[in-house]
Design an enzyme around this catalytic site. Structure first.
Site, PDB file in Angstrom:
ATOM      1  N   LYS A  74       1.240  -1.439   0.418  1.00 61.62           N
ATOM      2  CA  LYS A  74       0.251   0.001   0.180  1.00 61.62           C
ATOM      3  C   LYS A  74       0.398   1.358   0.027  1.00 61.62           C
ATOM      4  CE  LYS A  74      -3.935   1.912   2.942  1.00 61.62           C
ATOM      5  NZ  LYS A  74      -4.015   2.195   4.117  1.00 61.62           N
ATOM      6  N   SER A 149      -9.584   1.914   3.271  1.00 59.13           N
ATOM      7  CA  SER A 149      -8.876   2.230   1.791  1.00 59.13           C
ATOM      8  C   SER A 149      -8.260   1.321   1.571  1.00 59.13           C
ATOM      9  CB  SER A 149      -7.973   3.287   3.152  1.00 59.13           C
ATOM     10  OG  SER A 149      -7.141   2.583   4.514  1.00 59.13           O
ATOM     11  N   SER A 173      -9.679  -0.939   7.039  1.00 59.22           N
ATOM     12  CA  SER A 173      -9.310  -0.495   5.874  1.00 59.22           C
ATOM     13  C   SER A 173      -8.414  -1.632   5.748  1.00 59.22           C
ATOM     14  CB  SER A 173      -7.886   0.658   6.088  1.00 59.22           C
ATOM     15  OG  SER A 173      -8.815   1.634   5.668  1.00 59.22           O
TER      16      SER A 173
HETATM   17  N1  GLN Z   1     -12.730   3.941   6.789  1.00 57.33           N
HETATM   18  C1  GLN Z   1     -12.179   4.238   7.675  1.00 57.33           C
HETATM   19  C2  GLN Z   1     -12.178   5.490   7.943  1.00 57.33           C
HETATM   20  O1  GLN Z   1     -11.683   6.248   6.777  1.00 57.33           O
HETATM   21  C3  GLN Z   1     -11.104   3.263   8.261  1.00 57.33           C
HETATM   22  C4  GLN Z   1     -10.423   3.558   7.485  1.00 57.33           C
HETATM   23  C5  GLN Z   1      -8.185   3.254   7.576  1.00 57.33           C
HETATM   24  O2  GLN Z   1      -8.748   1.693   7.955  1.00 57.33           O
HETATM   25  N2  GLN Z   1      -7.824   3.614   7.141  1.00 57.33           N
HETATM   26  O3  GLN Z   1     -11.252   6.306   8.480  1.00 57.33           O
END
Ligand code: GLN
Length: 465
Positions: A74, A149, A173
């Site tokens: 990532k 994400s 994410s």
């Molecule tokens: N969707 C969640 C957020 O936007 C989790 C994102 C993540 O785990 N990086 O905070």
């Protein structure tokens, strides 16, 4: 599915394939792909490393299990000399000055990094649309979002462009895109894998997490990355999880949160499929207990309060002076302001503004401290639950992946899609998405530091559902 890592290892050792050919094939697939899963290719480095593995094999030397196995990263992890953009304009030209501990451990084991993967900018999102590289498309249906994400990482694994990928999970994410793309994705116990070299989103819940196509591959990669790291004071020592120990299940009691399933927000099919999975467990003689938990909207608001506060604080260093593309203006203050407002996305700015509000004088007692208190209550609730059950099973998401474009129109709806993942993040628990049970998978959670039990139950479910 069986272990891809072991299969490829065998093919390399028996000289059925060369590492160079394997790496080249995957690089070509990544280059040609139309899913927008790639931010940058690491072709020169990957081919150099592959040639070394081939030379070792040609000389008759033994190679380790991960040696020559291609993987994805990532685009929020440092890998020295490569771009680490966090899918943002601000860091579009930023090159990592050092390598993240988790990634270094994989390199030391001989795994070959192919690609920096598209994701929501700074991890802010649940759809991988908040990125300067274009929305990532779902591997199963490209009209839908990949989830976020870590969307690019999930798609690359699902399409077999990488054998495994390393995502980051702050509030879901890794687990949510794994569910949306029908693969495995683990958020280990907080601290089991060092966060050093992972760009900080919300430091109190950020976790390094692998995505792969089998439980065995998750186990192998987890073991390699785990361990206490002097560079991350929150990291913890852990013992290796053996293949034999997780092969047989000893799990007798499973719980699920009644209110997750009875909520109006859950898709009818996901609910029916989840309850059918519960019935299969009961038929196997497993005792199933309904548990009480905080309402999903409380979980979501607690998580976003704390995550926004932490990200506002963590991102304050990105002002175009030490890091990031600087836009010169009339004076220093203006330079900071223009640099940050032009180079952060709408979603990231929403979180910075929200987070600074939460932390500001006059509001922090009311909002931030209340968030911290709720987090403690959530942890206590989990401790009590795990006195009664071994595993908590839940859906990964209340609904199926939205169409590309929809989440951008309604950020609040997007935040609510995290309803089932954020609670476990606040509790710092180990939790795994398995591609079974519902169309976006099932989430298996155990008590803190019991990552082994999670994998054990995943193996058990493989045969059952
Ligand atoms: N969707 C969640 C957020 O936007 C989790 C994102 C993540 O785990 N990086 O905070």
């Amino acid at each position: 599915m069986e272990s891809q890592i072991k299969k490829i290892h065998q093919q390399l050792v028996s000289k059925q394939i060369t590492c160079t050919a394997l790496v080249q094939e995957k690089l070509d697939l990544l280059k040609q792909n139309t899913y927008k899963s790639v931010n940058s290719l690491l072709d020169t480095l990957a081919l150099e490393l592959a040639a070394k593995v081939d030379a070792k094999i040609a000389k008759g030397e033994t190679i380790g299990l991960l040696e020559g196995i291609p993987f994805g990263i990532k685009d929020v992890y440092m890998l020295q000399g490569t771009y680490t953009t966090a899918s943002s304009d601000l860091l579009k030209n930023y090159k990592s000055p050092y390598t993240a501990t988790a990634i270094q451990k994989l390199l030391d084991a001989g795994a070959i990094p192919l690609v920096k993967e598209n994701c929501d900018s700074f991890g802010h999102g649940s759809s991988s649309e908040n990125t300067i590289f274009g929305a990532v498309k779902n591997a199963v249906n490209p009209e839908l979002v990949a989830g976020g994400s870590s969307g690019g990482s999930a798609v690359n694994v699902a399409k077999e462009y990488t054998v495994f990928s390393i995502g980051g999970d702050t509030g879901g994410s890794v687990r949510q895109p794994a569910g949306y793309n029908h693969i495995y994705g683990l958020k280990p116990t907080y601290g089991r894998i060092s966060r050093y070299g992972l760009m900080a989103y919300a430091s109190s819940t950020d976790c390094v997490g692998p995505l792969a196509k089998s439980v065995e591959d998750i186990r192998i990669v987890l073991n390699v990355m785990s361990g206490k790291d002097p560079k991350d004071q929150t990291s913890i020592a852990s013992t290796e999880i053996s293949e034999e120990v997780i092969a047989t299940s000893t799990i007798k009691k499973v719980g699920y949160f009644k209110n997750f399933i009875e909520s109006d927000a859950i898709d009818a099919q996901i609910k029916a499929d989840f309850l059918a999975s519960i019935e299969k467990l009961k038929a196997k003689g497993i005792e199933v207990k309904e548990l009480d938990f905080f309402k999903s909207d409380i979980l979501v608001s607690t998580y976003y309060t704390l995550a926004m506060a932490e990200t506002a604080s963590n991102l304050s260093r990105l002002d175009g002076t030490n890091y990031g593309n600087r836009i010169e203006a009339e004076n220093l203050i203006e330079t900071y302001a223009v640099t940050r407002s032009e180079n952060f996305s709408e979603e990231t700015k929403r979180r910075i503004v929200g987070g600074n509000q939460v932390l500001s004088q006059g509001f922090s007692d009311e909002i931030y401290l209340k968030g911290l208190a709720l987090r403690d209550q959530i942890s206590e609730n989990f401790s009590k639950d795990f006195e009664e059950v071994d595993i908590i099973l839940s859906p990964v998401t209340p609904s199926t992946p939205p169409k590309i474009g929809d989440s951008l129109k309604d950020p609040l709806a997007m935040y609510l899609s995290d309803a089932y993942t954020v609670g476990f993040s606040l509790g710092q628990l180990p939790t795994l998405t398995v591609p079974q049970g519902t169309s976006t998978g099932l989430q298996i959670t155990a008590a803190k530091n019991n990552d082994e039990l999670v994998l054990k139950f995943a193996n058990f479910l493989k045969e059952l559902i």
